[in-house]
Scaffold this motif. Structure first.
Motif, short mmCIF file in Angstrom:
data_model
loop_
_atom_site.label_atom_id
_atom_site.label_comp_id
_atom_site.label_asym_id
_atom_site.label_seq_id
_atom_site.Cartn_x
_atom_site.Cartn_y
_atom_site.Cartn_z
N ASP A 57 0.84 -1.42 0.06
CA ASP A 57 0.02 0.05 -0.11
C ASP A 57 0.71 1.25 0.08
O ASP A 57 2.12 1.30 0.09
N VAL A 58 0.22 2.44 0.23
CA VAL A 58 1.14 3.67 -0.24
C VAL A 58 2.14 3.76 1.36
O VAL A 58 3.01 4.37 1.19
N VAL A 59 1.63 3.12 2.44
CA VAL A 59 2.34 3.19 3.40
C VAL A 59 3.67 2.45 3.19
O VAL A 59 4.58 2.89 3.77
N SER A 60 3.41 1.44 2.69
CA SER A 60 4.57 0.50 2.22
C SER A 60 5.84 1.30 1.54
O SER A 60 7.03 1.22 1.84
N TRP A 61 5.08 1.91 0.48
CA TRP A 61 6.14 2.75 -0.42
C TRP A 61 6.76 3.92 0.21
O TRP A 61 7.90 4.29 0.19
N ASN A 62 5.97 4.58 1.09
CA ASN A 62 6.41 5.88 2.00
C ASN A 62 7.45 5.20 3.00
O ASN A 62 8.57 5.98 3.30
N SER A 63 7.46 4.04 3.39
CA SER A 63 8.55 3.55 4.35
C SER A 63 9.64 3.35 3.72
O SER A 63 10.65 3.60 4.40
N MET A 64 9.55 2.84 2.62
CA MET A 64 10.70 2.54 1.72
C MET A 64 11.63 4.01 1.29
O MET A 64 12.87 4.18 1.57
N ILE A 65 10.62 4.96 0.93
CA ILE A 65 11.15 6.23 0.61
C ILE A 65 11.83 7.06 1.73
O ILE A 65 13.12 7.41 1.82
N SER A 66 10.97 7.00 2.75
CA SER A 66 11.42 7.66 4.11
C SER A 66 12.69 6.87 4.61
O SER A 66 13.63 7.72 5.20
N GLY A 67 12.77 5.64 4.75
CA GLY A 67 13.82 4.77 5.13
C GLY A 67 15.00 5.04 4.62
O GLY A 67 16.24 5.25 5.26
N ASN A 95 18.69 6.86 5.91
CA ASN A 95 20.06 6.13 6.04
C ASN A 95 20.87 6.82 4.90
O ASN A 95 22.11 6.04 4.61
N GLY A 96 20.49 7.82 4.32
CA GLY A 96 21.57 8.29 3.17
C GLY A 96 21.37 7.88 2.00
O GLY A 96 22.60 8.07 1.21
N PHE A 97 20.43 7.27 1.61
CA PHE A 97 20.21 6.76 0.28
C PHE A 97 18.98 7.33 -0.53
O PHE A 97 18.04 6.77 -0.93
N SER A 98 19.32 8.60 -0.63
CA SER A 98 18.34 9.55 -1.32
C SER A 98 18.23 9.47 -2.75
O SER A 98 16.86 9.37 -3.38
N HIS A 99 19.38 8.99 -3.43
CA HIS A 99 18.91 8.51 -4.98
C HIS A 99 17.98 7.53 -4.97
O HIS A 99 17.11 7.27 -5.85
N THR A 100 18.31 6.29 -4.15
CA THR A 100 17.48 5.33 -4.08
C THR A 100 16.06 5.33 -3.94
O THR A 100 15.10 5.08 -4.24
N ALA A 101 15.91 6.48 -2.82
CA ALA A 101 14.59 6.83 -2.41
C ALA A 101 13.67 7.44 -3.65
O ALA A 101 12.48 7.09 -3.73
N LEU A 102 14.39 8.17 -4.45
CA LEU A 102 13.96 8.84 -5.56
C LEU A 102 13.54 7.59 -6.64
O LEU A 102 12.63 7.90 -7.28
N GLU A 103 14.07 6.69 -6.72
CA GLU A 103 14.13 5.59 -7.70
C GLU A 103 12.77 4.81 -7.14
O GLU A 103 11.84 4.45 -8.03
N PHE A 104 12.38 4.60 -6.03
CA PHE A 104 11.23 4.17 -5.38
C PHE A 104 10.23 5.09 -5.70
O PHE A 104 9.05 4.52 -6.13
N PHE A 105 10.21 6.34 -5.81
CA PHE A 105 9.07 7.44 -5.73
C PHE A 105 8.91 7.08 -7.16
O PHE A 105 7.76 7.20 -7.62
N ILE A 106 9.89 7.20 -8.02
CA ILE A 106 9.64 7.12 -9.63
C ILE A 106 8.89 5.88 -9.92
O ILE A 106 7.95 5.87 -10.88
N GLN A 107 9.34 4.72 -9.44
CA GLN A 107 8.55 3.38 -9.50
C GLN A 107 7.30 3.29 -9.15
O GLN A 107 6.34 2.74 -9.85
N MET A 108 7.21 4.22 -7.97
CA MET A 108 5.65 4.17 -7.55
C MET A 108 4.81 4.98 -8.43
O MET A 108 3.71 4.34 -8.85
N LEU A 109 5.14 5.99 -9.21
CA LEU A 109 4.68 6.91 -10.02
C LEU A 109 4.20 5.94 -11.29
O LEU A 109 3.05 5.96 -11.74
N MET A 110 5.35 5.04 -11.59
CA MET A 110 5.17 4.16 -13.08
C MET A 110 4.05 3.07 -12.64
O MET A 110 3.10 2.76 -13.78
#
Length: 865
Positions: free
Chosen positions: A256-266, A270-285
């Motif tokens: 659900d949206v909370v699962s995706w938010n958990s990954m992005i915020s997590g 932990n300093g993986f902002s590039h990975t966070a944005l990849e999850f965000f883009i994947q979420m939109l796709m």
């Protein structure tokens, strides 16, 4: 039927984040539904047929319940008080308690409880649960807990309620205690139980307990429950278990949206902002509907990596989806533009906000500070206050940071006085920011005054003071405070990086080695800041070998590492080694900055490498596109002057594109002394005196030039001029460290207990020197007297006394390390060479200009200093 509350907020990264800044990495995703919702969603209504008395009074019960259904608590309570208590059923009491909880009306709730008590109705079961719920909802957790402990409920929802309430007030240990008790009593938990307890373990850093819960929930069949898995993901991220969190997410089928938010915020946390944005883009796709928390987290990731283009795209998406009306979105947006260096859009975002908060103002203040517009930041702080916005801890620390960055002591004092006038509470972070401001502005007295008034100091407080003393040339005070700190607080890596410069300033090698040992024992040596500070300490203590060993051991060096080593070689007179290190740095792909160029030009200057110095100076302009500053011009003037090119140095100064300061003219004046050019010295001195009329050092330098030329009348006139101005010369002194203790000598010092032995040793050495054909360099005596008096004066120079003390008190073969606050004179330089050969000792002498390594009758400077 009692009115049910169905509009409780879903737990998410957004509403669990209570900090005033939009920093989603500090929050968790724990529940899809709160325990209170769980409690209310159950059918707690008692059938109307269940009565306290024998004969029903349906009219009274129905009326009270009707008032409760329409939310009329006042009439419901009044009717309750007038009714025959024995005729009321449990459903009526539950309904009115529900409404008290809903409206947070503790006084009415207590009145209902009093009626129940006076009626002799047992507080147990559903009624007990409703009373607990009412008290907890109205903020009286203590009374709620008292009833909870009394009724001995085996219902998971009530335990969840209590655990979640303790978690809300940050009493995580009590939540864990209840969970343990719940397990002991054999009460089975549900998804809300595990979501809550995972939050508690995660915040307390008990990753081992989280893993145990992980296994436990899978055994109970909650492995596919989103709220529990989301809580597990958040818990692992909180404690750095990035891989475990990723694995859980990958195994989760119905995200659900909370699962995706958990990954992005997590990932952001932990300093993986590039990975966070990849999850965000994947979420939109995947067309997963984003919420406010998603966009806030994504904006924070953009801010962290400086992705302005994606940040603007998220801004547009937020406007389309109407999230631009949310204060949190706007504050995070402003912060993103600020951190990406777009002050214009940050200001525009601020001006377009429908409602601004203290967070909005603080973000804009920080944006101005980042752009170096500290005066505007300070002005904005006062403007915020004039709008009626009360400053919080973040805005107060931000404005103090602005004062510190602008080195504006007066404005910093004004801000401090503003805090006093408005009775603003000086919390620990604000007190630390005040100390930092005073320290960076050079007022350690005021910094210490703030420090002394802090009731409970943290490690940051101690570090600010120790670092402040070190940077403000107060090494003794830094070392003293470091000793005090160890009695009250545990030093960390920042403490070590702050105290090591103090050791370097004093050339306190033994103390520095002791601190190095402590660094190794506590595992701080892998910290690059600490490693760089260690190299710098060894360089300044004259142990270039140790500095080189540490330098070679660092696998990934940064610009500071290379610059410290280049500067170290330069001050020790190893210009060619400095150049070789500079070239290795370029091969490693590290681009030099202004400080690196200052260091390499200094190295060329102190080794007489004229052609190499010009090459670096020109490459700085042509290859690196840097504009030389006063420090770089000063190095070039010094290089020209030391190599005897005094006329060229003078012309170079005249053609400079920026106005020369006293340091530049002073470098040429030193060159005039080395090469005995009295006429040019007089000409240059007038420029220096005009720029810094109160600097005694330049008057003394000219007096020395006159004295060496035996122009005693001019010396007399200059000394009279110094006397009329009321200026005082800094007394020359030298010190040496023996067994961790410092012994300080001044010229002609006879007060030391070993004064006679020292004088005897120096006299014997001078006799030997004369027998070998050496004659004292009388011009360095700087007095108008006969040769005998001059020779006596020369024997009393402080560096000679310190070197003789070292020979007498250090074990045979041990290197003698002496530090002098002024430049070493030529006669002492010759004496040190002779001492090193006669005593078979290596002598390392650090003066105000550089290091001299004496060994077997030779000096590393090759008599060029």
């Amino acid at each position: 039927m009692a009115k049910s509350i169905t509009n409780f907020s879903t737990y998410s990264t957004l509403n669990c984040h209570k900090a005033k800044y939009a920093k989603p990495w500090n929050c968790f995703i724990f529940f899809r539904q709160s325990p209170i919702t769980c409690l209310l969603s159950l059918n707690l209504d008692v059938p109307r047929s269940t009565k306290v008395g024998v004969y029903p009074m349906l009219d009274e019960n129905a009326k009270i319940c009707k008032f409760c259904e329409v939310g009329d608590l006042g009439n419901a309570v009044e009717l309750l008080k007038m009714s025959q208590k024995s005729e009321l059923d449990l459903n009526t009491y539950c309904s009115i308690l529900q409404l008290c909880a809903e409206y947070k009306r503790l006084q009415e709730g207590k009145m209902v409880h009093s009626i129940i008590y006076s009626s002799g109705i047992p507080v147990e079961g559903v009624l007990g649960a409703k009373l607990v719920f009412m008290y907890v909802s109205c903020g009286d957790l203590r009374e709620g807990r008292r009833i909870f402990d009394h009724i001995h409920s085996d219902k998971a929802f009530l335990w969840n309620l209590m655990m979640s309430q303790y978690a809300k007030i940050s009493d995580y240990r009590e939540s864990i205690y209840l969970f343990r008790k719940m397990q002991k009593l054999g009460i089975k938990g549900n998804s809300y139980t595990f979501s809550c307890i995972l939050k508690c373990f995660a915040i307390l850093g008990r990753i081992g307990e989280c893993k145990k819960i992980h296994g436990y929930v899978y055994k109970l069949g909650f492995g596919s429950c989103n709220s529990v898995v989301n809580s597990l993901i958040a818990a692992y991220f909180k404690n750095g278990g990035v891989d475990s969190a990723h694995k859980l997410f990958d195994e989760l089928g119905d995200r659900d949206v909370v699962s995706w938010n958990s990954m992005i915020s997590g990932c952001v946390m932990n300093g993986f902002s590039h990975t966070a944005l990849e999850f965000f883009i994947q979420m939109l796709m995947l067309r997963v509907a984003v919420d406010l928390a998603t966009l806030v987290n994504a904006l924070v990731a953009c801010a962290n990596i400086g992705s302005l283009s994606l940040g603007r795209a998220i801004h547009g998406h937020g406007v389309k989806t109407c999230f631009s009306r949310e204060v949190m979105f706007n504050n995070t947006l402003l912060d993103m533009y600020s951190k990406c260096g777009d002050l214009t859009d940050a200001i525009q975002a601020f001006e377009k906000m429908g409602r601004t908060t203290v967070v909005s103002w603080t973000s804009l203040i920080a944006a101005y500070v980042r752009e170096g517009l500290c005066d505007d930041a300070i002005r904005l702080f006062y403007e915020m206050e004039s709008k009626g916005v009360i400053p919080d801890v973040y805005s107060m620390t931000s404005v103090l940071h602005a004062c510190a960055c602008s080195n504006s002591l007066d404005k910093g004092r004004e801000v401090h006085n503003y805090f006093r006038r408005n009775n603003l509470s000086l919390s620990l972070p604000v007190s630390n920011a005040l100390m930092d401001m005073y320290a960076k502005c050079g007022s350690m007295e005021e910094a210490y005054l703030v420090f002394s008034r802090i009731p409970v100091k943290d490690t940051v407080s101690w570090n600010i003071m120790i670092g402040g003393y070190s940077k403000n040339s107060l090494p003794n005070e830094a070392l003293k405070l470091f000793v005090e700190m160890q009695e009250e607080s545990r030093p960390d890596g920042f403490t070590m990086a702050g105290i090591l410069p103090a050791c370097g300033s004093l050339a306190a090698l033994e103390i520095g080695r002791g601190i190095h040992g402590r660094i190794l024992r506590n595992g701080y040596s892998s910290d690059l800041h600490v490693a760089n500070a260690l190299i710098d300490m060894y360089v300044k203590c004259g142990s270039l070998v140790h500095a080189q060993l540490l330098f070679d051991m660092i696998p990934e060096k940064d610009l500071i590492t290379w610059t410290v080593m280049i500067a170290g070689y330069g001050m020790h007179g190893f210009g060619n080694e400095a150049i070789a290190t500079f070239q290795k740095m370029r091969i490693a792909g590290i681009k030099p900055d202004e400080i690196t160029f200052t260091s390499i030009l200094y190295a060329c200057s102190h080794s007489g490498l004229l052609n190499e110095g010009w090459e670096f100076f020109n490459s700085m302009i042509s290859e690196c596109n840097m504009k030389p500053e006063l420090e770089h011009y000063a190095c070039m003037v010094d290089l020209l002057a030391r190599t005897g090119n005094l006329s060229k140095a003078y012309k170079f100064i005249e053609t400079m594109p920026i106005k020369p300061d006293a340091t530049i003219w002073g470098a040429l004046l030193c060159g005039c002394r080395i090469h005995h050019d009295v006429d040019l010295a007089e000409k240059v001195a007038e420029h220096v005196f005009e720029l810094e009329p109160e600097n005694t050092g330049y008057y003394v330098l000219l007096a020395n030039i006159y004295a060496e030329a035996k122009k005693w009348e001019e010396v007399k006139k200059l000394r009279e001029r110094i006397g009329k101005r009321g200026l005082k010369k800094s007394p020359g002194c030298s010190w040496i460290e023996v067994q961790g203790k410092f012994t300080i000598f001044v010229s002609a010092d006879t007060s030391h207990p070993q004064a006679e032995r020292i004088a005897s040793l120096l006299n014997n050495l001078r006799i030997k020197m004369k027998n070998e054909g050496y004659s004292p360099k009388m011009r360095y005596a700087l007095i108008n007297a006969d040769d005998l008096e001059k020779e006596t004066a020369l024997c009393g120079h402080s560096e000679k006394l310190a070197m003789a003390f070292g020979i007498l008190n250090l074990p045979p073969g041990r290197t003698i390390r002496v530090t002098k606050n002024l430049r070493v004179c030529g006669d002492c330089h010759e004496m040190a060479k002779f001492m090193s050969k006669t005593a078979k000792r290596e002598i390392i002498l650090r003066d105000s200009s550089r290091f001299h390594h004496f060994k077997d009758g030779f000096c590393s400077c090759r008599d060029f200093w």
